[in-house]
Design a protein around this motif. Structure first.
Motif, mmCIF file in Angstrom:
data_model
loop_
_atom_site.group_PDB
_atom_site.id
_atom_site.type_symbol
_atom_site.label_atom_id
_atom_site.label_comp_id
_atom_site.label_asym_id
_atom_site.label_seq_id
_atom_site.Cartn_x
_atom_site.Cartn_y
_atom_site.Cartn_z
ATOM 1 N N GLU A 58 0.863 -1.201 0.000
ATOM 2 C CA GLU A 58 0.000 0.000 0.000
ATOM 3 C C GLU A 58 0.899 1.251 0.000
ATOM 4 O O GLU A 58 1.676 1.469 0.929
ATOM 5 C CB GLU A 58 -0.903 -0.051 1.240
ATOM 6 C CG GLU A 58 -2.075 0.886 1.220
ATOM 7 C CD GLU A 58 -1.681 2.287 1.644
ATOM 8 O OE1 GLU A 58 -1.805 3.219 0.800
ATOM 9 O OE2 GLU A 58 -1.223 2.445 2.803
ATOM 10 N N SER A 60 0.790 4.536 0.491
ATOM 11 C CA SER A 60 0.873 5.636 1.460
ATOM 12 C C SER A 60 1.664 5.237 2.711
ATOM 13 O O SER A 60 2.143 6.100 3.454
ATOM 14 C CB SER A 60 -0.527 6.152 1.828
ATOM 15 O OG SER A 60 -1.229 5.176 2.539
ATOM 16 N N HIS B 81 -1.670 5.545 5.883
ATOM 17 C CA HIS B 81 -2.010 4.142 5.611
ATOM 18 C C HIS B 81 -3.337 3.753 6.266
ATOM 19 O O HIS B 81 -4.120 2.993 5.680
ATOM 20 C CB HIS B 81 -0.874 3.264 6.158
ATOM 21 C CG HIS B 81 -1.090 1.788 6.008
ATOM 22 N ND1 HIS B 81 -1.093 1.151 4.787
ATOM 23 C CD2 HIS B 81 -1.301 0.803 6.933
ATOM 24 C CE1 HIS B 81 -1.286 -0.155 4.968
ATOM 25 N NE2 HIS B 81 -1.403 -0.381 6.256
ATOM 26 N N HIS B 84 -6.493 4.226 4.444
ATOM 27 C CA HIS B 84 -6.723 3.359 3.284
ATOM 28 C C HIS B 84 -7.084 1.936 3.681
ATOM 29 O O HIS B 84 -7.468 1.145 2.822
ATOM 30 C CB HIS B 84 -5.458 3.289 2.410
ATOM 31 C CG HIS B 84 -5.155 4.564 1.703
ATOM 32 N ND1 HIS B 84 -4.494 5.605 2.308
ATOM 33 C CD2 HIS B 84 -5.441 4.979 0.436
ATOM 34 C CE1 HIS B 84 -4.377 6.610 1.437
ATOM 35 N NE2 HIS B 84 -4.937 6.250 0.310
ATOM 36 N N GLU B 85 -6.885 1.574 4.926
ATOM 37 C CA GLU B 85 -7.047 0.180 5.302
ATOM 38 C C GLU B 85 -7.943 0.040 6.518
ATOM 39 O O GLU B 85 -7.862 0.839 7.465
ATOM 40 C CB GLU B 85 -5.672 -0.429 5.646
ATOM 41 C CG GLU B 85 -4.719 -0.460 4.473
ATOM 42 C CD GLU B 85 -4.152 -1.836 4.197
ATOM 43 O OE1 GLU B 85 -4.030 -2.636 5.147
ATOM 44 O OE2 GLU B 85 -3.849 -2.126 3.023
#
Lengths: 155, 155, 155
Positions: A58, A60, B81, B84-85
């Motif tokens: 991922e 970022s 991060h 996004h997760e």
């Protein structure tokens, strides 16, 4: 089965002073071209203001990682090294050190043997100039026994 | 003397989100079973929220190590991060990275060649699910020369 | 071409509790004496309050590195380990861990294959006693193919 060693290079010249670059596909290309089926590969920057590391795919997270390194080793702190060098890059050296500098990766069946989401990054911490990463491959050119058959692929 | 490569796995599914597990004896069992007398072993988690590291045998140091990592990379900080997760595990990724992720250990006379108090730990930083560590062994199946006879065993 | 393994040691007994020592020339001497032309060398302290790392040749950077480690893992913090041990060295263990503990270095044409300014350091973090570093060399005793010819030497 023959024992094989290969020495290859990756070259970088980033536009930014700091940058994280996914090198997984390039490394896999080098590994496949080497003919090594089963072995280890050392991925070793020939500089100490760069690091190679393994992390999640991922993108970022690479930004978070750079932010964490900058918080742990602030560019604004006072460093003896920066009194000796024009480049003022002590923080870049220490961040590259904490980030691990180099990695050793497994090769199985002619490819990098990584978990499903694992990605190899080149982390530039003092860029805008030519940098070089040594890729040293050591192994055998065909499968070497029962160990290779087992499954894998973590998440 | 023949050149040997082996590929084995350690599996983990911790009850806690974070845990440090002494894997020295399990690794030594794998090394002994491999038949490799003299070589190197790469101990490589197939995940980036786990790390393998070498430290002292005294168990409370593993708790201090986890506390230090949590202080350096706080779970309460803001990470891109985690936007996004679902898993909100950026801190676990970065802690595993700083903890070194993987190790390369020496093998001599068919066993891990460690100092007297050295212990190999699997450090889970995002547990409660199945994790896998690749153990890649490379070496020779019998002693390969005068280098092996020398003493060792630091403290 | 024959496959070769060698096992050697470096010994240290520092006058100071903390010290960083340039070991590049000593390591190169061991590598050259081993007869290995092409391979890898694992440089592995047999203690967990020492680390080997690669950094810049400029000596004051080693002082900055120790200062950064001391700031990240303060000696004044409270550690469970120090309640169990007379030595009060938890911080030294965790600093050695963050500093990377061991390295794997490339060998080409019978020497360490490093960038122009790269220097290998032994970092003592709990000194004034005998310490030992295992040097495990694995490779071939003559050049093993086209990979060896390529250039190198980063900055």
């Amino acid at each position: 089965m023959a024992f094989v060693m290969r020495r290859e290079f990756l070259h970088f010249s980033t536009a930014e002073l700091e940058e994280a670059i996914d090198i997984t596909a390039r490394l896999n290309g080098i590994v496949t071209a080497s003919g090594v089926r089963d072995g280890l590969v050392l991925v070793f920057p020939l500089h100490t203001t760069s690091a190679v590391y393994v992390s999640d795919c991922e993108p970022s997270l690479a930004i978070d990682t750079r932010a964490a390194l900058a918080r742990l080793v602030p560019g604004t702190a006072s460093y003896l090294h920066d009194a000796h060098e024009v480049k003022q890059n002590a923080a870049a050296h220490i961040r590259a050190h904490l980030a691990g500098h180099h990695v050793v990766l497994p090769i199985t069946k002619g490819s990098l043997d990584l978990g499903t989401f694992q990605t190899v990054y080149y982390l530039e911490l003092d860029g805008r100039r030519d940098k070089e990463v040594l890729v040293k491959i050591m192994g055998t050119d065909e499968a070497s026994g029962p160990g290779e058959g087992a499954g894998g692929g973590g998440t």
